[in-house]
Design a protein around this motif. Structure first.
Motif, PDB file in Angstrom:
ATOM      1  N   UNK A   1       5.105 -25.337 120.544  1.00  0.00           N
ATOM      2  CA  UNK A   1       6.180 -24.871 121.440  1.00  0.00           C
ATOM      3  C   UNK A   1       7.437 -24.490 120.671  1.00  0.00           C
ATOM      4  N   UNK A   2       7.785 -25.269 119.643  1.00  0.00           N
ATOM      5  CA  UNK A   2       8.957 -24.944 118.827  1.00  0.00           C
ATOM      6  C   UNK A   2       8.723 -23.637 118.065  1.00  0.00           C
ATOM      7  N   UNK A   3       7.501 -23.413 117.605  1.00  0.00           N
ATOM      8  CA  UNK A   3       7.184 -22.162 116.916  1.00  0.00           C
ATOM      9  C   UNK A   3       7.340 -20.972 117.856  1.00  0.00           C
ATOM     10  N   UNK A   4       6.847 -21.100 119.071  1.00  0.00           N
ATOM     11  CA  UNK A   4       6.967 -20.012 120.041  1.00  0.00           C
ATOM     12  C   UNK A   4       8.419 -19.769 120.432  1.00  0.00           C
ATOM     13  N   UNK A   5       9.150 -20.835 120.710  1.00  0.00           N
ATOM     14  CA  UNK A   5      10.557 -20.689 121.080  1.00  0.00           C
ATOM     15  C   UNK A   5      11.363 -20.095 119.929  1.00  0.00           C
ATOM     16  N   UNK A   6      11.110 -20.551 118.710  1.00  0.00           N
ATOM     17  CA  UNK A   6      11.815 -20.008 117.553  1.00  0.00           C
ATOM     18  C   UNK A   6      11.496 -18.548 117.324  1.00  0.00           C
ATOM     19  N   UNK A   7      10.237 -18.167 117.576  1.00  0.00           N
ATOM     20  CA  UNK A   7       9.851 -16.771 117.410  1.00  0.00           C
ATOM     21  C   UNK A   7      10.597 -15.871 118.383  1.00  0.00           C
TER      22      UNK A   7
ATOM     23  N   UNK B   1      19.642 -19.825 113.228  1.00  0.00           N
ATOM     24  CA  UNK B   1      20.118 -21.203 113.021  1.00  0.00           C
ATOM     25  C   UNK B   1      19.627 -22.124 114.138  1.00  0.00           C
ATOM     26  N   UNK B   2      19.592 -21.627 115.357  1.00  0.00           N
ATOM     27  CA  UNK B   2      19.100 -22.418 116.486  1.00  0.00           C
ATOM     28  C   UNK B   2      17.613 -22.732 116.318  1.00  0.00           C
ATOM     29  N   UNK B   3      16.831 -21.741 115.899  1.00  0.00           N
ATOM     30  CA  UNK B   3      15.399 -21.949 115.689  1.00  0.00           C
ATOM     31  C   UNK B   3      15.141 -22.940 114.559  1.00  0.00           C
ATOM     32  N   UNK B   4      15.895 -22.831 113.475  1.00  0.00           N
ATOM     33  CA  UNK B   4      15.725 -23.766 112.358  1.00  0.00           C
ATOM     34  C   UNK B   4      16.208 -25.164 112.721  1.00  0.00           C
ATOM     35  N   UNK B   5      17.236 -25.248 113.559  1.00  0.00           N
ATOM     36  CA  UNK B   5      17.696 -26.561 114.028  1.00  0.00           C
ATOM     37  C   UNK B   5      16.634 -27.214 114.910  1.00  0.00           C
ATOM     38  N   UNK B   6      15.933 -26.420 115.713  1.00  0.00           N
ATOM     39  CA  UNK B   6      14.834 -26.955 116.511  1.00  0.00           C
ATOM     40  C   UNK B   6      13.711 -27.482 115.640  1.00  0.00           C
ATOM     41  N   UNK B   7      13.406 -26.752 114.569  1.00  0.00           N
ATOM     42  CA  UNK B   7      12.386 -27.215 113.619  1.00  0.00           C
ATOM     43  C   UNK B   7      12.816 -28.525 112.972  1.00  0.00           C
TER      44      UNK B   7
ATOM     45  N   UNK C   1      12.705 -12.797 110.317  1.00  0.00           N
ATOM     46  CA  UNK C   1      11.378 -13.412 110.446  1.00  0.00           C
ATOM     47  C   UNK C   1      10.994 -14.145 109.164  1.00  0.00           C
ATOM     48  N   UNK C   2      11.292 -13.542 108.027  1.00  0.00           N
ATOM     49  CA  UNK C   2      10.972 -14.191 106.758  1.00  0.00           C
ATOM     50  C   UNK C   2      11.845 -15.425 106.532  1.00  0.00           C
ATOM     51  N   UNK C   3      13.098 -15.347 106.912  1.00  0.00           N
ATOM     52  CA  UNK C   3      13.981 -16.512 106.783  1.00  0.00           C
ATOM     53  C   UNK C   3      13.535 -17.647 107.691  1.00  0.00           C
ATOM     54  N   UNK C   4      13.045 -17.300 108.871  1.00  0.00           N
ATOM     55  CA  UNK C   4      12.542 -18.321 109.788  1.00  0.00           C
ATOM     56  C   UNK C   4      11.298 -18.995 109.212  1.00  0.00           C
TER      57      UNK C   4
END
Length: 122
Positions: free
Chosen positions: A22-28, A40-46, A94-97
């Motif tokens: 779910x975190x992968x999908x939301x971050x994507x 930053x929000x996606x990486x914070x979720x990770x 995408x690469x940074x994520x």
């Protein structure tokens, strides 16, 4: 020091695996939409998921399970389909994520675990 395998522990790891997907999908969905804040929000979720898994289970497996599912999910989401559809745009975000999430997983997996007295157990 090994922990016994119980049904609760297995269900906990299964829950962490689902959260990893779910975190992968939301971050994507977020990482490129609101660049750079979304990244930053996606990486914070990770980071929250991986560190939370470490603290919740008390073992490095709590990081490895959601991180492995997250990585596989991100790689599957980044591949193009026969119709030409894909979720990730080819760009720096995408690469940074992908690299940032992997780096966060490694950092969380290698953090020293301290006991309640502050002594290092690693």
């Amino acid at each position: 020091m090994t922990t016994p395998v119980t049904l609760g522990r297995i269900l906990g790891y299964l829950g962490l695996a689902v959260l990893g997907a779910l975190v992968a999908l939301a971050g994507a969905l977020v990482q490129d939409g609101w660049f750079p804040g979304g990244l930053f929000l996606a990486l914070a979720g990770c980071a929250a998921l991986f560190y939370g898994g470490l603290k919740a289970t008390g073992s490095r497996v709590g990081v490895a399970v959601p991180a492995a599912v997250w990585l596989v999910s991100v790689l599957l989401l980044s591949s193009s389909r026969p119709e030409g559809d894909f979720l990730f745009a080819a760009g720096a975000s995408a690469y940074l994520y992908l690299l940032g999430g992997a780096l966060v997983a490694v950092i969380c997996a290698t953090l020293p675990q301290l006991t309640s007295s502050g002594a290092n157990t690693a």
